[in-house]
Design a protein around this motif. Structure first.
Motif, PDB file in Angstrom:
ATOM      1  N   ILE A 257      49.618  51.589  42.893  1.00 57.62           N
ATOM      2  CA  ILE A 257      48.823  50.668  43.715  1.00 57.62           C
ATOM      3  C   ILE A 257      48.311  49.536  42.827  1.00 57.62           C
ATOM      4  N   CYS A 258      48.625  48.287  43.206  1.00 59.34           N
ATOM      5  CA  CYS A 258      48.111  47.110  42.498  1.00 59.34           C
ATOM      6  C   CYS A 258      47.064  46.427  43.372  1.00 59.34           C
ATOM      7  N   ILE A 259      45.918  46.138  42.767  1.00 56.77           N
ATOM      8  CA  ILE A 259      44.815  45.508  43.494  1.00 56.77           C
ATOM      9  C   ILE A 259      44.641  44.086  42.968  1.00 56.77           C
ATOM     10  N   VAL A 260      44.662  43.095  43.871  1.00 61.35           N
ATOM     11  CA  VAL A 260      44.483  41.691  43.505  1.00 61.35           C
ATOM     12  C   VAL A 260      43.341  41.119  44.333  1.00 61.35           C
ATOM     13  N   GLY A 261      42.948  39.896  43.994  1.00 66.59           N
ATOM     14  CA  GLY A 261      41.859  39.238  44.716  1.00 66.59           C
ATOM     15  C   GLY A 261      41.115  38.315  43.782  1.00 66.59           C
ATOM     16  N   GLU A 262      40.281  37.470  44.339  1.00 68.04           N
ATOM     17  CA  GLU A 262      39.519  36.514  43.536  1.00 68.04           C
ATOM     18  C   GLU A 262      38.484  37.240  42.687  1.00 68.04           C
ATOM     19  N   ASN A 263      38.092  36.604  41.592  1.00 72.40           N
ATOM     20  CA  ASN A 263      37.043  37.169  40.750  1.00 72.40           C
ATOM     21  C   ASN A 263      35.746  37.263  41.544  1.00 72.40           C
ATOM     22  N   GLY A 264      35.068  38.396  41.412  1.00 70.75           N
ATOM     23  CA  GLY A 264      33.827  38.607  42.142  1.00 70.75           C
ATOM     24  C   GLY A 264      34.018  39.249  43.498  1.00 70.75           C
ATOM     25  N   ALA A 265      35.277  39.562  43.859  1.00 70.82           N
ATOM     26  CA  ALA A 265      35.538  40.157  45.176  1.00 70.82           C
ATOM     27  C   ALA A 265      35.274  41.657  45.189  1.00 70.82           C
ATOM     28  N   GLY A 266      35.103  42.278  44.001  1.00 76.04           N
ATOM     29  CA  GLY A 266      34.762  43.702  43.959  1.00 76.04           C
ATOM     30  C   GLY A 266      35.839  44.608  43.409  1.00 76.04           C
ATOM     31  N   LYS A 267      36.858  44.056  42.747  1.00 72.22           N
ATOM     32  CA  LYS A 267      37.967  44.882  42.242  1.00 72.22           C
ATOM     33  C   LYS A 267      37.482  45.881  41.194  1.00 72.22           C
ATOM     34  N   THR A 268      36.758  45.387  40.185  1.00 74.05           N
ATOM     35  CA  THR A 268      36.255  46.275  39.128  1.00 74.05           C
ATOM     36  C   THR A 268      35.234  47.257  39.688  1.00 74.05           C
ATOM     37  N   THR A 269      34.417  46.806  40.634  1.00 75.22           N
ATOM     38  CA  THR A 269      33.445  47.691  41.281  1.00 75.22           C
ATOM     39  C   THR A 269      34.150  48.851  41.978  1.00 75.22           C
ATOM     40  N   LEU A 270      35.242  48.552  42.672  1.00 81.94           N
ATOM     41  CA  LEU A 270      36.008  49.592  43.357  1.00 81.94           C
ATOM     42  C   LEU A 270      36.559  50.616  42.363  1.00 81.94           C
ATOM     43  N   LEU A 271      37.075  50.133  41.220  1.00 80.04           N
ATOM     44  CA  LEU A 271      37.607  51.052  40.207  1.00 80.04           C
ATOM     45  C   LEU A 271      36.502  51.951  39.646  1.00 80.04           C
ATOM     46  N   LYS A 272      35.322  51.382  39.446  1.00 86.65           N
ATOM     47  CA  LYS A 272      34.207  52.173  38.911  1.00 86.65           C
ATOM     48  C   LYS A 272      33.763  53.255  39.898  1.00 86.65           C
ATOM     49  N   ILE A 273      33.885  52.979  41.185  1.00 82.91           N
ATOM     50  CA  ILE A 273      33.586  54.001  42.197  1.00 82.91           C
ATOM     51  C   ILE A 273      34.637  55.106  42.144  1.00 82.91           C
ATOM     52  N   ILE A 274      35.892  54.729  41.986  1.00 85.82           N
ATOM     53  CA  ILE A 274      36.984  55.708  41.936  1.00 85.82           C
ATOM     54  C   ILE A 274      36.812  56.649  40.745  1.00 85.82           C
ATOM     55  N   VAL A 275      36.424  56.095  39.580  1.00 84.58           N
ATOM     56  CA  VAL A 275      36.305  56.936  38.371  1.00 84.58           C
ATOM     57  C   VAL A 275      34.940  57.608  38.263  1.00 84.58           C
ATOM     58  N   GLY A 276      34.020  57.295  39.186  1.00 83.65           N
ATOM     59  CA  GLY A 276      32.728  57.976  39.202  1.00 83.65           C
ATOM     60  C   GLY A 276      31.634  57.301  38.416  1.00 83.65           C
ATOM     61  N   GLN A 277      31.871  56.077  37.913  1.00 82.02           N
ATOM     62  CA  GLN A 277      30.811  55.373  37.183  1.00 82.02           C
ATOM     63  C   GLN A 277      29.763  54.789  38.124  1.00 82.02           C
ATOM     64  N   LEU A 278      30.156  54.542  39.372  1.00 82.26           N
ATOM     65  CA  LEU A 278      29.224  54.095  40.403  1.00 82.26           C
ATOM     66  C   LEU A 278      29.293  55.070  41.575  1.00 82.26           C
ATOM     67  N   THR A 279      28.166  55.298  42.202  1.00 80.62           N
ATOM     68  CA  THR A 279      28.137  56.216  43.351  1.00 80.62           C
ATOM     69  C   THR A 279      27.748  55.444  44.603  1.00 80.62           C
ATOM     70  N   THR A 280      28.245  55.909  45.729  1.00 82.16           N
ATOM     71  CA  THR A 280      27.932  55.282  47.008  1.00 82.16           C
ATOM     72  C   THR A 280      27.523  56.354  48.004  1.00 82.16           C
ATOM     73  N   ILE A 281      26.533  56.032  48.832  1.00 83.81           N
ATOM     74  CA  ILE A 281      26.037  57.021  49.791  1.00 83.81           C
ATOM     75  C   ILE A 281      26.771  56.906  51.126  1.00 83.81           C
ATOM     76  N   HIS A 282      27.593  55.851  51.256  1.00 76.42           N
ATOM     77  CA  HIS A 282      28.336  55.660  52.504  1.00 76.42           C
ATOM     78  C   HIS A 282      29.805  55.949  52.260  1.00 76.42           C
TER      79      HIS A 282
END
Length: 708
Positions: free
Chosen positions: A521-546
């Motif tokens: 899976i390749c993820i693209v998009g403009e800077n600031g769109a949340g790509k790195t944030t999404l990866l951090k959620i996947i690896v568990g560095q960020l948590t989400t309640i939703h």
């Protein structure tokens, strides 16, 4: 064993038979194996916790206490034989010394012929082994703890007397840059020897070559003027990010036009003096001259030109008015690039300008640089960029610079044909030499052929010595050999994320992503769109309640962060980096791991600070893979890697048996590995059916709409 089985099946209904048999086998000990319930917790506590993560540590300890009571009860029921009185073994042995020589003693054992082991050889072997172990420990220890002496780059150059005299007299007005007969070294390593570099006005040069050969060092030597450049030529090297302060982004760009700033300042001074009532015809004349000069440099269009450049690099109208201190390092680097493009120096030096840009900004930059009016020298490993922007390619290899006309595609074709021709010429000369030498050897002592032999010998001596064509070693990267996991491996369902609960809008919402061991899976998009944030959620560095994240219990994620290289300890060696994170392993294991990513030989013992950006990236990849991951999450892994290594990375990803989620703006890599394209934007993540080509069509439409 049935008691343990009942408890395990009661508490862990999902436990599989293999794991249940293993736990039961461990628990079938006695009080000699387990002296307390803590011993049982140390033996099986982590395993039980992994079966059911919903159970707390206290729950697991209660179970271990129950197991200990069963073991204790079973042990009490065992029949034990005890001695009536203590036995003094030493006294018994002494008594046996006086028994008849013919009687055999269980305490005194003798062997015929004595020891068959040579004690001297044994001592020597043990000493050698001890020395080897101490040496190995010293290497690893020194790699971690020893202070590293940082090396510096040096340049030397033979200056032309003619150019020196012209420079002194100020008569050199040529805008072409000619740097001749120069050497470049980094510490003890020679990078360039007797090299020549010609940069003609209006040409755009792409500097290419393997990682660690000295491309970035060459740019720094030019920008620092340690290599002689005519003093009237302005040079700007985009390397350092803009210092953050209260200056607005657009004003930070406008500050670069020193002439405009000088004229505007003088205009204000003259107007202030005239408005105070002073009547001075000279000031009025000077003011008219200032206006003429401002008109000549098109100062009235400066703000619009700065705004166009910033917008192209991703700064919207609101961001252009924000102070520079409010931007992250990546955006400040974009500001530095915008300032350079706005100021238009005579020689612009760019080092990996696409590293900080998304695909939309890269496309804009490619279009903008195609009409660059002065001289451009750019180091880039983005193949698409090199095929679009440069008019010439300079190839750094074998301590020399070789110039080629055309873009990267033309360079590759020309270089391939040139190497083939050189190889044919070398082989033909070797065959000719062998034929002539055979004649000489055959008739060397023949008096009738003496003159012919002598002429042949002289002919061989006059032949130019051709060197065999050195073939560049193919770059190979190797990810760990792992077993693929049965699906489902990873699934994100209805994910919504905010950094703060008070944020009015989420970074993204309604994110649904699933991955298996076959995923690319390749993820693209403009800077600031949340790509790195999404990866951090996947690896568990960020948590989400939703939303929910479901992962395979055997999942081991290897995460390569976008700024992973910045977190390496610059004061240690490559081996030391791995030894710090995974202490106690043999030195050979660290060397072998680094070798899987092209860091071998003496390079593995160099300090991190002395490595090129691409070599640091390889060390970071080796560090990530030391934990033997079976799923890779990679955030901009191609930054700083040369073209050959990017190609090798694509091959390694395709050969990997686990799943891969990748954020990248390198079109070539995406096309090689991507099976599924996801686009971050408009506060969500969506699949793109048409792949990268469809996404680029959308981007071109947006750029055209913005320019119209």
């Amino acid at each position: 064993m049935s008691q343990f089985t009942d408890i395990l099946e009661r508490e862990f209904p999902a436990i599989d038979n293999e794991l249940k048999d293993y736990v039961e086998g461990v628990l079938c000990g006695s009080l000699e194996d387990f002296e307390s319930c803590d011993d049982i917790y140390e033996a099986v506590g982590d395993i039980l916790q992994s079966i059911d993560t919903g159970k707390s540590e206290e729950n697991i300890r209660d179970l271990c206490d129950e197991f200990f009571n069963i073991i204790k009860k079973n042990t009490k029921n065992e029949v034990r034989k005890v001695l009536n009185a203590p036995v003094n073994i030493a006294a018994m042995a002494k008594e046996m010394e006086n028994v008849d020589k013919n009687m055999q003693s269980i305490w005194l054992t003798t062997k015929d012929g004595g020891s068959k082991v040579n004690s001297k050889k044994l001592e020597k072997a043990e000493a050698k082994l001890q020395q080897k172990q101490e040496k190995r420990q010293d290497v690893v220890k020194s790699a971690v703890a020893a202070p590293v002496k940082l090396q510096t780059a040096t340049a030397s150059q033979v200056l032309s007397k003619k150019n020196t005299k012209m420079e002194q007299k100020g008569t050199n007005r040529s805008m072409d840059i000619k740097i001749e007969n120069f050497d470049l070294a980094f510490g003890d390593k020679v990078l360039l020897q007797n090299a020549n570099l010609l940069l003609s006005l209006g040409r755009r040069y792409g500097l290419v070559g393997r990682n660690g050969l000295g491309k970035t060092t060459l740019l720094r030597m030019i920008s620092d003027r340690q290599l002689a450049i005519p003093s009237h030529i302005s040079v700007l090297h985009v390397e350092q990010e803009v210092v953050g302060d209260d200056t607005k982004a657009v004003d930070s760009v406008l500050e670069c036009d020193l002439e405009r700033n000088r004229l505007l300042t003088r205009e204000k001074e003259i107007l202030a003096t005239l408005n105070s009532g002073v009547q001075d015809t000279k000031l009025s004349t000077e003011l008219n001259e200032v206006y003429a000069q401002l008109q000549n440099i098109e100062a009235d269009k400066a703000v619009a030109r700065a705004s166009v450049i910033l917008r192209g690099l991703g700064f919207d109208a609101d961001m252009q008015q924000r102070p520079t201190k409010s931007f992250s390092g990546g955006w400040r680097m974009r500001l530095a690039l915008a300032r350079a493009l706005f100021s238009k120096p005579d020689l612009l030096l760019l080092d990996e300008p696409t590293n900080m840009l998304d695909i939309k900004a890269i496309i804009w930059l490619e279009n903008y640089l195609q009409s660059w009016p002065t001289t451009l020298l750019v180091v880039s490993h983005d193949r698409n960029f090199l095929e679009t922007v440069p008019t010439d390619i300079i190839h750094l290899h074998s301590q020399a610079l070789e110039a080629y006309k055309g873009n990267y595609e033309q360079f590759e074709k020309t270089k391939t044909e040139k190497l083939k021709a050189q190889r044919r010429e070398y082989e033909a000369q070797m065959a000719h030499r062998a034929h002539v030498q055979e004649f000489i050897d055959r008739f060397r002592y023949n008096a009738n052929r003496a003159s012919s032999v002598q002429s042949k010998i002289k002919m061989l001596e006059k032949l130019p010595e051709l060197k065999p064509v050195e073939k560049e070693v193919e770059v190979k990267l190797k990810f760990p050999e792992v077993e693929p996991l049965n699906p489902p491996v990873l699934a994100l369902s209805e994910i919504e994320f905010r950094y703060k609960d008070t944020d009015p809008l989420p970074v993204f919402k309604n994110v649904n992503l699933s991955a298996t061991s076959d995923s690319r899976i390749c993820i693209v998009g403009e800077n600031g769109a949340g790509k790195t944030t999404l990866l951090k959620i996947i690896v568990g560095q960020l948590t989400t309640i939703h939303g929910n994240i479901i992962s395979h219990r055997g999942l081991r994620i290897g995460y390569f962060a976008q700024h992973h290289v910045d977190h390496l300890n610059m004061n240690t060696t490559c081996v030391g980096v791995l030894a710090e994170l995974f202490p106690g392993r043999p030195d050979e294991e660290y060397r072998r791991q680094l070798g899987s990513f092209g860091i071998s030989g003496q390079l593995a013992l160099q300090s991190i600070a002395s490595l090129s950006g691409g070599q640091k990236s390889r060390v970071a990849l080796a560090k990530m893979c030391m934990a033997d991951p079976n799923f890779l999450v990679l955030d901009e892994p191609t930054n700083h890697l040369d073209i050959e290594t990017i190609d090798a990375l694509g091959r390694a990803i395709n050969a990997f048996k686990g799943g891969v989620i990748l954020v990248s703006h390198d079109e070539r890599l995406i096309k090689v590995v991507c099976k599924e394209l996801w686009v971050c934007g408009n506060r969500t993540v969506r699949g793109m059916e048409g792949g990268l080509d469809e996404y680029k069509r959308e981007v071109y439409k947006e750029i055209e709409a913005a320019n119209s």
